[in-house]
Motif scaffolding. Structure first.
Motif, PDB file in Angstrom:
ATOM      1  N   LEU A 104      -4.678 -21.294  -4.155  1.00 41.19           N
ATOM      2  CA  LEU A 104      -3.627 -22.136  -3.567  1.00 41.19           C
ATOM      3  C   LEU A 104      -2.251 -21.763  -4.115  1.00 41.19           C
ATOM      4  CD1 LEU A 104      -5.587 -25.485  -3.751  1.00 41.19           C
ATOM      5  CD2 LEU A 104      -4.797 -24.403  -1.656  1.00 41.19           C
ATOM      6  N   LYS A 105      -2.206 -20.688  -4.854  1.00 38.61           N
ATOM      7  CA  LYS A 105      -0.954 -20.182  -5.421  1.00 38.61           C
ATOM      8  C   LYS A 105      -0.330 -21.175  -6.408  1.00 38.61           C
ATOM      9  CE  LYS A 105      -0.437 -16.743  -2.059  1.00 38.61           C
ATOM     10  NZ  LYS A 105      -1.623 -17.045  -1.332  1.00 38.61           N
ATOM     11  N   GLN A 106      -1.157 -22.009  -7.010  1.00 42.37           N
ATOM     12  CA  GLN A 106      -0.658 -22.954  -7.994  1.00 42.37           C
ATOM     13  C   GLN A 106      -0.937 -22.482  -9.424  1.00 42.37           C
ATOM     14  OE1 GLN A 106       1.211 -25.431  -6.630  1.00 42.37           O
ATOM     15  NE2 GLN A 106       0.654 -24.274  -4.800  1.00 42.37           N
ATOM     16  N   TYR A 266      -3.085 -31.027  -5.836  1.00 47.67           N
ATOM     17  CA  TYR A 266      -1.919 -30.373  -6.404  1.00 47.67           C
ATOM     18  C   TYR A 266      -0.589 -30.725  -5.743  1.00 47.67           C
ATOM     19  CZ  TYR A 266      -1.895 -27.240  -2.404  1.00 47.67           C
ATOM     20  OH  TYR A 266      -1.823 -26.737  -1.150  1.00 47.67           O
ATOM     21  N   CYS A 267      -0.623 -31.648  -4.775  1.00 50.37           N
ATOM     22  CA  CYS A 267       0.607 -31.925  -4.029  1.00 50.37           C
ATOM     23  C   CYS A 267       1.754 -32.328  -4.926  1.00 50.37           C
ATOM     24  CB  CYS A 267       0.374 -33.033  -3.014  1.00 50.37           C
ATOM     25  SG  CYS A 267      -0.594 -32.485  -1.618  1.00 50.37           S
ATOM     26  N   LYS A 268       2.936 -31.884  -4.556  1.00 53.98           N
ATOM     27  CA  LYS A 268       4.125 -32.249  -5.322  1.00 53.98           C
ATOM     28  C   LYS A 268       4.459 -33.713  -5.108  1.00 53.98           C
ATOM     29  CE  LYS A 268       5.183 -28.101  -6.874  1.00 53.98           C
ATOM     30  NZ  LYS A 268       3.826 -27.738  -7.290  1.00 53.98           N
ATOM     31  N   GLU A 269       4.350 -34.133  -3.851  1.00 58.88           N
ATOM     32  CA  GLU A 269       4.597 -35.544  -3.590  1.00 58.88           C
ATOM     33  C   GLU A 269       3.530 -36.020  -2.631  1.00 58.88           C
ATOM     34  OE1 GLU A 269       8.642 -37.518  -2.760  1.00 58.88           O
ATOM     35  OE2 GLU A 269       7.691 -37.388  -0.820  1.00 58.88           O
ATOM     36  N   HIS A 310      -8.831 -34.207   2.041  1.00 53.42           N
ATOM     37  CA  HIS A 310      -8.025 -33.116   1.503  1.00 53.42           C
ATOM     38  C   HIS A 310      -8.761 -32.304   0.449  1.00 53.42           C
ATOM     39  CE1 HIS A 310      -3.852 -34.965   2.635  1.00 53.42           C
ATOM     40  NE2 HIS A 310      -4.587 -34.644   3.668  1.00 53.42           N
ATOM     41  N   MET A 311      -9.531 -32.981  -0.393  1.00 52.01           N
ATOM     42  CA  MET A 311      -9.967 -32.331  -1.620  1.00 52.01           C
ATOM     43  C   MET A 311     -11.451 -32.047  -1.750  1.00 52.01           C
ATOM     44  SD  MET A 311      -7.331 -31.767  -2.682  1.00 52.01           S
ATOM     45  CE  MET A 311      -6.477 -30.670  -3.112  1.00 52.01           C
ATOM     46  N   PHE A 314     -12.634 -28.585  -2.237  1.00 51.67           N
ATOM     47  CA  PHE A 314     -12.281 -27.878  -3.471  1.00 51.67           C
ATOM     48  C   PHE A 314     -12.788 -28.612  -4.712  1.00 51.67           C
ATOM     49  CE2 PHE A 314      -8.570 -27.538  -0.512  1.00 51.67           C
ATOM     50  CZ  PHE A 314      -9.066 -26.415   0.131  1.00 51.67           C
ATOM     51  N   PRO A 359     -11.851 -22.537   3.085  1.00 48.43           N
ATOM     52  CA  PRO A 359     -12.078 -22.964   4.461  1.00 48.43           C
ATOM     53  C   PRO A 359     -10.815 -23.632   5.002  1.00 48.43           C
ATOM     54  CG  PRO A 359     -13.807 -23.788   3.024  1.00 48.43           C
ATOM     55  CD  PRO A 359     -12.771 -23.188   2.141  1.00 48.43           C
ATOM     56  N   MET A 360     -10.574 -23.450   6.253  1.00 47.73           N
ATOM     57  CA  MET A 360      -9.463 -24.076   6.954  1.00 47.73           C
ATOM     58  C   MET A 360      -8.103 -23.619   6.448  1.00 47.73           C
ATOM     59  SD  MET A 360     -10.969 -27.572   8.186  1.00 47.73           S
ATOM     60  CE  MET A 360     -10.989 -28.772   6.900  1.00 47.73           C
ATOM     61  N   ALA A 361      -8.087 -22.496   5.715  1.00 47.25           N
ATOM     62  CA  ALA A 361      -6.789 -21.953   5.315  1.00 47.25           C
ATOM     63  C   ALA A 361      -6.448 -20.758   6.179  1.00 47.25           C
ATOM     64  CB  ALA A 361      -6.808 -21.552   3.846  1.00 47.25           C
ATOM     65  N   GLY A 362      -7.159 -20.588   7.261  1.00 50.72           N
ATOM     66  CA  GLY A 362      -6.860 -19.507   8.182  1.00 50.72           C
ATOM     67  C   GLY A 362      -7.128 -20.013   9.574  1.00 50.72           C
TER      68      GLY A 362
ATOM     69  N   LEU B 957       9.074 -30.923  -1.097  1.00 55.58           N
ATOM     70  CA  LEU B 957       7.658 -31.252  -1.205  1.00 55.58           C
ATOM     71  C   LEU B 957       6.772 -30.019  -1.184  1.00 55.58           C
ATOM     72  CD1 LEU B 957       7.351 -34.309   1.203  1.00 55.58           C
ATOM     73  CD2 LEU B 957       8.010 -34.237  -1.195  1.00 55.58           C
ATOM     74  N   ALA B 959       4.718 -26.890  -1.965  1.00 56.44           N
ATOM     75  CA  ALA B 959       4.143 -26.289  -3.175  1.00 56.44           C
ATOM     76  C   ALA B 959       4.035 -24.781  -3.046  1.00 56.44           C
ATOM     77  CB  ALA B 959       2.772 -26.884  -3.460  1.00 56.44           C
ATOM     78  N   ARG B 960       4.552 -24.218  -1.958  1.00 54.39           N
ATOM     79  CA  ARG B 960       4.543 -22.760  -1.729  1.00 54.39           C
ATOM     80  C   ARG B 960       3.126 -22.197  -1.688  1.00 54.39           C
ATOM     81  NH1 ARG B 960       9.324 -25.309  -2.290  1.00 54.39           N
ATOM     82  NH2 ARG B 960      11.082 -23.916  -2.543  1.00 54.39           N
ATOM     83  N   CYS B 961       2.179 -22.993  -1.261  1.00 53.72           N
ATOM     84  CA  CYS B 961       0.812 -22.465  -1.251  1.00 53.72           C
ATOM     85  C   CYS B 961       0.597 -21.529  -0.069  1.00 53.72           C
ATOM     86  CB  CYS B 961      -0.213 -23.593  -1.241  1.00 53.72           C
ATOM     87  SG  CYS B 961      -0.290 -24.497   0.314  1.00 53.72           S
ATOM     88  N   ARG B 963      -0.417 -21.905   2.876  1.00 44.52           N
ATOM     89  CA  ARG B 963      -1.514 -22.109   3.829  1.00 44.52           C
ATOM     90  C   ARG B 963      -0.970 -22.209   5.242  1.00 44.52           C
ATOM     91  NH1 ARG B 963      -6.305 -25.135   1.200  1.00 44.52           N
ATOM     92  NH2 ARG B 963      -6.588 -26.001   3.251  1.00 44.52           N
ATOM     93  N   ASN B 966      -0.523 -18.777   6.775  1.00 40.77           N
ATOM     94  CA  ASN B 966      -1.776 -18.167   7.217  1.00 40.77           C
ATOM     95  C   ASN B 966      -2.279 -18.755   8.509  1.00 40.77           C
ATOM     96  OD1 ASN B 966      -1.769 -16.653   4.923  1.00 40.77           O
ATOM     97  ND2 ASN B 966      -3.098 -18.054   3.784  1.00 40.77           N
ATOM     98  N   ILE B 967      -2.071 -20.036   8.663  1.00 37.20           N
ATOM     99  CA  ILE B 967      -2.735 -20.689   9.787  1.00 37.20           C
ATOM    100  C   ILE B 967      -1.906 -20.641  11.068  1.00 37.20           C
ATOM    101  CG2 ILE B 967      -1.942 -23.092   9.593  1.00 37.20           C
ATOM    102  CD1 ILE B 967      -5.047 -23.747   9.684  1.00 37.20           C
ATOM    103  N   GLU B 998      -2.466 -28.621   8.246  1.00 37.99           N
ATOM    104  CA  GLU B 998      -2.921 -27.805   7.132  1.00 37.99           C
ATOM    105  C   GLU B 998      -2.245 -28.197   5.829  1.00 37.99           C
ATOM    106  OE1 GLU B 998      -5.344 -25.992   7.204  1.00 37.99           O
ATOM    107  OE2 GLU B 998      -5.216 -24.873   5.342  1.00 37.99           O
ATOM    108  N   GLN B1000      -1.216 -29.944   2.777  1.00 36.19           N
ATOM    109  CA  GLN B1000      -1.750 -31.090   2.062  1.00 36.19           C
ATOM    110  C   GLN B1000      -0.650 -31.840   1.359  1.00 36.19           C
ATOM    111  OE1 GLN B1000      -4.779 -29.331  -0.333  1.00 36.19           O
ATOM    112  NE2 GLN B1000      -6.100 -29.156   1.425  1.00 36.19           N
ATOM    113  N   ASN B1001       0.526 -31.301   1.492  1.00 39.95           N
ATOM    114  CA  ASN B1001       1.643 -31.781   0.705  1.00 39.95           C
ATOM    115  C   ASN B1001       2.608 -32.568   1.538  1.00 39.95           C
ATOM    116  OD1 ASN B1001       2.574 -31.801  -1.811  1.00 39.95           O
ATOM    117  ND2 ASN B1001       2.974 -29.607  -1.944  1.00 39.95           N
TER     118      ASN B1001
END
Lengths: 376, 1031, 167
Positions: A104-106, A266-269, A310-311, A314, A359-362, B957, B959-961, B963, B966-967, B998, B1000-1001
């Protein structure tokens, strides 16, 4: 490449040997820093970022506690990387969360040496205090736990650990192996080439593999798996309706602690603290009018369902959500039973591999055809 | 006062794919379009197809405009189309066409439907009572319908009509019709319209098993169906529930299915010596679908003569069909189908692989019935008094192109230009629109002027107060019994509703005045209008609302009629009025939380960049420059002309590339709007539609030049294929087809003495290693060269060793001509390629004769290899420079192979010619014209409104992920490495909302579709059904 | 086979005059439903056309299969290229006889043996299943067959080659 190194210790000397190993890493320049559980001034053991070889004395990686998921710490340390190499000593569940966060690039794993460890469970923070007060040490815990005894007089390891089928670390460079090493010995295993090179650099001598390890790990995992499936069955029997779920979650007060504790959330807000959920009085009144009454605060179940949506794909099953709840809601079984299904649907396992796409990231046109109605 | 110029108007005849595409293109360029169709509903053949090659999904909606898409309804195109500049006239024929270029008078015959769609409430009570049943032509007679019917079941609005032939005038329908919409004495109406140009897109006839003699040997049972009928068998909305594959005679599952190709085409005896071009892919697609839908036990067998997989991606699809799906291909034309006593269908065939005969039973036989062009062409020629060419087709200025010879302002597209598949229909539609637009520009007519109503402030920050205006359309909703007073009372109860007005016919002038009048008095800041067919009146009603001081974003329109119709199921008017009121709660709540939206405008740099100075590039450049668009034309060589334009004098289909290129070059160099940049390539290009910046690098001195432009066209061409097979390079007697062509032209290859010439097709093509694809032009090239050899030396023996002769469409006639000239065709399979040995300085070719199964050998005086077309060397560099992707074969990957064949995901870049895939010159010219038109649509204005509804990023908001990157299926999102943030291309974004789902943020959101708004709408919908324990 | 040795361009024109045989594109229509393609050896109309086109004169001269054609004409009816395959077969038969006076095709031997060129009666089961009566063929009637043979013996082509007919 060295595959194993052996740390032999006298009774009470495990942490001293481990400290020597970490000291070696820092002294020989294998890494610039080590993130490792370490005894604090008083009673706590906390993850600590050590950069000086002379400050390694208090390391206690096997301490049966994880106050904050190490994955969250890993994210803070690397999402904006320092450019320095850090060894991180993390529990298997924490590493699996790190894998998810990396995708998730975190978490940025470019300059990270992941050191896993065999995990025989952790206590709740408050129980760990009791454990220490009763003279418990990591060494003793390991010895008892390996013999099958994890409980104290009025406490035991957390529920999540009891049903965790992953007692050993995968996707790490090195692993601290306590299982199957025999009395008075802990092994360090190199899982990757990078890990092997580090092990050489640390000054440790290569050794043979611990003889009984595979068998012991297999046995432990099998027992945990059995416990897990039993737990799933119990939970599903108990929470088998919308109403039962509502009952289960009725104690929630929207403190969002579980969200904060969850390593993969991991959401920021979070949407739940945005305007979307700041309703007008008119809105509350309309809801109340529908059924004649309205429990306050609202949106508690909705919050958990959203988090599941959401989670659950993962979810690594670390149990931090349960540990964080001030009202004693046991959320872990809910997440794990749900995650079992959602992850199986995509043939995905959180933390299994860095390469597998989430999953679901493409955008896949022929996915979930039974839902989309597309012809296969 | 300046003289008022007339608004450019074009008649498009035929609302199939190409007609619709031409109409949309012209409408998007600002012209008025009248789109007619003979049939009661638009859509052509595509209305019947649920699935299209190669994705096996429908994608018709991808034809809709991408930028400024609010001008057209964004709606399933198989259901209907609405564009404010297009007047759609279904069930309308052309009686006569008078006048000439720029001034055509056309008599349109609107056929009587006997049901007035303006009054009909579409409930279909008339259908229930109609006692007449006839075969339903939509499902090819596989199902039955009433005399009162809906031509295409999924059309919306339903547009019922009465089949005059079938109707017995019993009058039952008149009795039950609640609105009095039926008039059995209605007559056709003939109306004369004046238009500036006409595009013919009527398509051609399809081979019909009932009308042709041969069919009797095959269509021996209801279980023998045409390929289009099979499409209805497969369709979820077709003849059997859920599209199960069953045989029509007894509805038993069909497990063994056979396709017979070339039904009615490739047939000299029936005077149809052409290939219908689309049927091979059609059959492959149907076979794959049959396997997928019917499960592994379904056997799919295709009997074919040549499997013509010539287009982009076709060969790969074929390979996949055979290797992955197990579709069986048998090269044998069967003599007929035999109906056995038990109802099964027996076919005897010869299997060339085993050289044995088989008799096999099938449950279902599909006839791949072809297109029949001549009648349509003859009819148009008569009507237009235009000449036919020697083939019996409408004569065009250049063969296969869109301008009708001697008839300025008259254009062809779709199947009238040749027998086309979807992508070619689309391309020719765009090209015809482009030619028409050029014609209109030269005429000096105007584009549609929009009434300039200023956008009022949004008042989004005020406490929401919604005004509701309900249209009381007397005939439709009134007759359905809606209780407007109760409706008003119920809606007024909601706290956020400030006023409810009931107005008669808002769509008419009086209604508009009444609405303006009532709105002037309210304190409301948001407006909800209930009217019929909101997708038609949407824009007009929004204009009225703006006049009344409501910002467009603060106005929603809902389908009152749809709500009313659903209510008809309720027992009493009061019940369903309350239900209807409940239905629109969601709209009220959604409107309450709707944010202010503004339409952004993209400033457009009205300059174009055309990359590639070949015939395609020059054609595109001239097409734009002639319309006043400044063009930069970039060519990597030191001269213009490209491959064909510098090497090939004549093509087999009568084009003269070198002469054409010389002519184009002269025009390009003399054109005041074209700047030519030679010896350079595009190194890097940044930006989006309307504002690209491209860096040119000059090869000779390494200097850079920077160009600014609003759109670009890639026409970089391809390369002659290379091979090392068959002894190429070891003897001067072994040469490529292109070398032979040049040798024949410049006299360096002398064929006057040769005895034996052997040509080997597919050298290095259509195989796993090397070129996987068919290069499309080599069979024609070989035939052209072979004919030329025969002409120069009639005694020469010419053998062409081939795998499938890819002479699709009217090119089939060249294949026939070649055989008639004595050229011998020898089929070989890729498992047993011809072998070449050198003996006494001559190549000796050894092969197995496919018919006699005997080993043959022949010493050749010339061995000619068809080495195909390789992708251009610069493709990779170009793709990198422009951030585009390549296909696995190395050609540029278009946005959608069928529906957006010359576009990219990134809006503002277009594709023409061999950069897309290998193709004959005719197709290059069409694509160039089409690409120019696509670019022109955007370059014609100084600025372009983007849609108000696009996605956005709440940066704080995020997070630069990534996603969302990609989608995104439109490539509208990208990660900006420099600024470490997500960028959105507002022109490319189609507001599909995947990113919002997609994320989540909550950082990705579609403007105007915020969480709060949606939650409120969901809440409102759930109000009637409270959850057991909400909260 | 070395195609250099054969004369490709003239043969079909010597044999066939019903148009341009080169239109044939080997689609197999003529053979797929041909009743004589059941025979042994099978009649393969398509292959005959191929031999003509490739100029395989010797092979064609030796080929007896044209005589197995039962004249049903289906190939002619269905040929998409209108090359008149049935006509072609007749042309080949004529050409074979023109070029080989002694030629007594095996077909006549078959006729002598059976009364038919083909084994009539292969469809007996199918006929029964359709409720059709059993065919009263000459094959089933030895007396008639003898009479027929005697008639054949009187023809020149049989009497001059009587060794082939069992004396």
């Amino acid at each position: 490449m060295a595959e194993y190194a052996k740390l032999s210790f006298q009774k009470g000397g495990l942490n001293k040997e481990l400290a020597a190993f970490f000291r070696g890493l820092l002294e020989n320049g294998a890494v610039d820093g080590v993130l490792v559980p370490m005894a604090q001034n008083h009673k706590w053991v906390r993850l600590t970022l050590v950069t000086s070889a002379s400050h390694t004395a208090g390391v206690d990686p096997f301490a049966p506690v994880a106050a904050v998921s190490g994955a969250k710490i890993a994210s803070s340390l690397t999402s904006r990387p320092s450019g320095r190499t850090i060894a991180m000593v993390l529990r298997p569940c924490e590493i699996r969360a790190v894998v998810e966060l990396a995708k998730l690039k975190q978490v940025n794993l470019d300059d990270v040496l992941l050191i896993g460890m065999d995990c025989l469970g952790r206590y709740e923070n408050t129980d760990f205090v009791k454990f220490q007060e009763q003279g418990g040490t990591s060494e003793a815990f390991l010895e008892n736990a390996l013999a099958g005894k994890t409980s104290g007089p009025d406490f035991d390891i957390v529920g999540a650990c009891k049903i965790c089928e992953f007692p050993t670390a995968a996707n790490a460079d090195l692993s601290l192996c306590a299982i199957g090493g025999g009395n008075g010995a802990v092994f360090i295993e190199a899982l990757t080439e990078k890990g092997g090179q580090t092990l050489e650099k640390s000054g440790m001598k290569p050794s043979e593999a611990p003889a009984g390890r595979n068998e012991a790990v297999k046995k432990l995992a099998a027992a945990r798996l059995e416990a897990r499936d039993k737990k799933f069955a119990e939970f599903r029997a108990e929470v088998n309706s919308f109403e039962a779920l509502a009952d289960k979650l009725a104690g929630c007060v929207n403190c969002y602690n579980c969200r904060v504790a969850c390593p993969v959330c991991y959401c920021k807000e979070c949407v739940f603290i945005t305007d979307t959920f700041r309703h007008t009085g008119e809105q509350f009144m309309m809801w109340a009018e529908q059924s004649g009454m309205l429990k306050m605060p609202t949106d508690t179940m909705f919050y958990h369902l959203t988090r599941l949506t959401h989670m659950s794909l993962f979810c690594v099953g670390c149990g931090q959500c349960t540990s964080a709840c001030p009202n004693g809601l046991d959320l872990m079984p809910l997440f794990r039973t749900c995650a079992e299904k959602t992850q199986a649907r995509f043939d995905y396992q959180a933390g299994r591999s860095l390469e597998e796409e989430q999953p679901m990231a493409g955008f896949a046109t022929d996915e979930l055809i039974e839902v989309t109605g597309q012809v296969k | 006062m300046a003289e008022e110029k007339p608004t450019g108007t074009v008649l498009v005849v035929g609302a199939g794919i190409s007609g619709i595409k031409a109409a949309i293109e012209l409408a998007e360029s600002g012209y008025k379009v009248i789109l007619t169709d003979e049939s009661p509903q638009m859509g052509g053949i595509l209305a019947k197809l649920d699935y299209q090659f190669p994705t096996d999904h429908c994608g018709m909606c991808r034809m809709l405009p991408l930028v400024g898409r609010e001008y057209a309804s964004q709606y399933c195109m198989r259901k209907s189309l609405f564009h404010e500049n297009i007047e759609i006239l279904p069930f309308t024929g052309i009686d006569s066409v008078q006048g000439n270029g720029g001034n055509y008078r056309v008599d349109l015959r609107k056929r009587a439907r006997f049901i007035d769609p303006a009054i009909c409430n579409e409930l279909g009570k008339c259908i229930d009572v109609c006692p007449v049943e006839v075969e339903d032509e939509f499902n090819h007679g596989l199902t039955r319908r009433k005399a009162v019917y809906q031509a295409v079941p999924h059309n919306n609005p339903r547009m019922l009509l009465i089949d005059k032939q079938a109707c017995t005038r019993c009058g039952e329908c008149l009795k039950v019709c609640p609105t009095g919409a039926i008039n059995l004495d209605a007559q056709d109406e003939v109306e004369t319209r004046e238009v500036h140009a006409v595009i013919l897109a009527s398509g051609v006839q399809l081979y019909n098993t009932r009308d042709f003699e041969d069919a009797r040997s095959y269509a021996v049972s209801p279980d023998v169906v045409t390929s289009l009928a099979f499409e209805r068998v497969l369709s979820s909305s077709g003849t059997y529930q859920g599209g199960a594959i069953r045989r029509p005679s007894d509805a038993r599952p069909a497990k063994k299915i056979a396709w017979i190709q070339c039904m009615g085409s490739r047939n000299r005896r029936q005077h149809r010596d052409y290939c219908s071009s689309i049927c091979c892919m059609f059959a492959l697609k149907e076979a794959v679908l049959a396997k997928q839908k019917g499960g592994p036990e379904v056997e799919a067998t295709i009997f074919y003569m040549d499997m013509r997989t010539f287009g982009k991606g076709f060969q790969q699809y074929r390979d996949k069909a055979v290797e992955e799906h197990g579709v069986k291909l048998i090269r044998c034309r069967v003599q007929g189908v035999m109906l056995k006593p038990d109802g099964s269908l027996m076919m005897r065939y010869h299997d060339p692989e085993t050289n044995e005969f088989f008799e096999k039973d099938f449950d279902l036989v599909v006839l791949s019935t072809g297109q029949i062009p001549f009648e349509a062409h003859r009819r148009w020629a008569d009507l237009l008094k235009a000449p036919l060419d020697e083939r019996g087709l409408l004569a065009t200025e250049q063969p296969g192109m869109v301008r009708v010879a001697g008839k300025p302002g008259l254009f062809l597209c779709g199947s009238l230009t040749g027998l086309t598949d979807i992508s070619e229909a689309i391309i020719s539609g765009i090209a015809a629109a482009g030619e028409a637009a050029k014609f209109l520009t030269a005429l000096g007519v105007d584009t549609v002027k929009k009434e300039d109503i200023p956008e009022p402030a949004s008042k989004a920050r005020e406490l929401p107060l919604v005004a509701v205006a309900l249209c009381r359309c007397g005939e439709k909703t009134g007759a359905a019994g809606l209780d407007y007073e109760l409706f008003r009372a119920e809606l007024t109860r909601y706290p956020s509703v400030g006023a409810v007005q009931v107005i008669d016919s808002i769509c008419k002038a009086d209604g508009e005045a009444a609405l303006l009048d009532s709105l002037a008095k309210t304190a409301c800041n948001r407006l909800l209008i209930g009217a019929c067919q909101p997708f038609i009146y949407r824009r007009k009603l929004k204009d009225v609302a703006r006049k009344a001081g409501f910002n467009s974003a603060m106005v929603e329109i809902f389908d009152l009629f749809g709500v009313a119709r659903r209510g008809m199921a309720e027992p009493s008017a009061a019940d369903w009025t309350l239900r209807a009121a409940g239905e629109i709660k969601a709209d009220i709540h959604s409107l309450k939380y709707k944010p202010a939206l503004q339409v952004n405008t993209l400033p457009i740099n009205q300059t174009a960049l055309v990359i590639g100075g070949g015939i395609g590039g020059m054609t595109a450049a001239l097409s734009l420059a002639d319309r006043g668009v400044p063009v930069h034309l970039v060519e990597k060589e030191g001269h213009l002309g490209g491959y064909l334009g510098t090497r090939v004098e004549h093509t087999i289909d009568g084009l003269a590339p070198v002469a054409l290129a010389a002519d184009l070059r002269q025009k390009v160099l003399a054109h005041k709007h074209i700047t030519v940049h030679l010896n350079c390539e595009v190194e890097k290009s940044l930006g989006t539609l309307g504002r690209f910046e491209s860096q040119l690098r000059f090869k000779n001195n390494g200097e850079n030049k920077y160009l600014h432009h609003g759109a670009m066209i890639i026409a970089t061409g391809g390369r002659e294929g290379a091979t090392t097979e068959y002894g190429y390079g070891t003897s001067e007697k072994v040469l490529t087809q292109a070398e032979l062509k040049r040798g024949l032209t410049d006299g360096n290859v002398d064929v006057s003495e040769v005895e034996n010439v052997v040509m080997i097709q597919c050298a290095g093509s259509r195989q796993k290693e090397g070129r996987r694809y068919c290069s499309r032009i080599c069979c024609l090239g070989a035939i052209g060269n072979a004919l030329e050899i025969k002409e120069k030396n009639p005694d020469a023996r010419v053998f062409i060793l081939y795998r499938d002769v890819m002479t699709y469409g009217f090119y089939e006639q060249y294949y026939t001509k070649a055989r008639a000239a004595g050229i011998i065709f020898v089929n070989y399979s890729p498992d047993a390629k011809p072998r070449v040995e050198m003996a006494e300085g001559r190549p000796v070719v050894k092969f197995t004769d496919p018919v006699l199964k005997e080993e043959m050998e022949l010493p050749a005086d010339l061995l000619v290899l068809s080495t195909g077309v390789d992708p251009g060397e610069s493709n990779q560099g170009l793709a990198d420079a422009l951030n585009l992707s390549l296909t696995e074969d190395g050609f540029l990957a278009e946005a959608d192979s069928k529906w957006r064949p010359i576009e990219f995901q990134k809006v503002g870049i277009y594709l023409a010619g061999t950069a897309h895939s290998p193709m004959p010159l005719k197709n290059v010219l069409l694509q160039a014209e089409a690409a120019a038109q696509k670019a022109y649509t955007y370059l014609s204005g100084r600025e372009l409104p983007t849609a108000a509804v696009t996605s956005m990023v709440k940066d704080a908001l995020c997070a630069r992920c990534r996603r969302c990157v990609n989608i995104c299926p439109y490539g509208a999102r990208s990660y900006n490495e420099a600024d470490k943030c997500i960028d959105i291309d507002a022109a490319a974004c189609q507001a599909c909302g995947l990113c919002a789902v997609e994320c989540q943020n909550n950082a990705a959101e579609v403007r105007g579709w915020g969480d709060k708004q949606l939650m409120a709408a969901i809440d409102a919908k759930l109000m009637d059904r409270p959850l057991a324990s909400a909260g | 086979m070395d195609l250099q040795e054969v004369s490709v361009k003239d043969l079909w024109q010597d044999v066939y005059s019903a148009g341009n045989l080169h239109y044939c594109f080997n689609c197999s229509t003529c053979i797929s439903g041909c009743p004589a393609s059941h025979g042994d050896p099978p009649l393969l109309v398509r292959n005959l056309a191929r031999k003509l086109i490739l100029g395989l004169e010797e092979e064609l001269l030796d080929d007896d299969t044209p005589w197995a054609c039962v004249s049903c004409s289906r190939c002619e009816e269905m040929c998409p290229m209108n090359v008149m395959p049935f006509e072609m077969i007749l042309f080949i038969r004529q050409w074979q006889c023109r070029n080989d006076e002694t030629r007594v095709p095996t077909a006549i031997v078959e006729i002598y043996k059976r009364g038919y060129t083909q084994a009539v009666g292969v469809n007996t089961e199918l006929r029964e299943s359709l409720g059709l009566p059993r065919l009263n063929t000459i094959t089933n009637n030895p007396e008639q067959l003898e009479l027929f043979r005697a008639m054949l013996m009187k023809t020149r082509i049989v009497s001059e080659n009587d060794y082939m007919f069992g004396g």
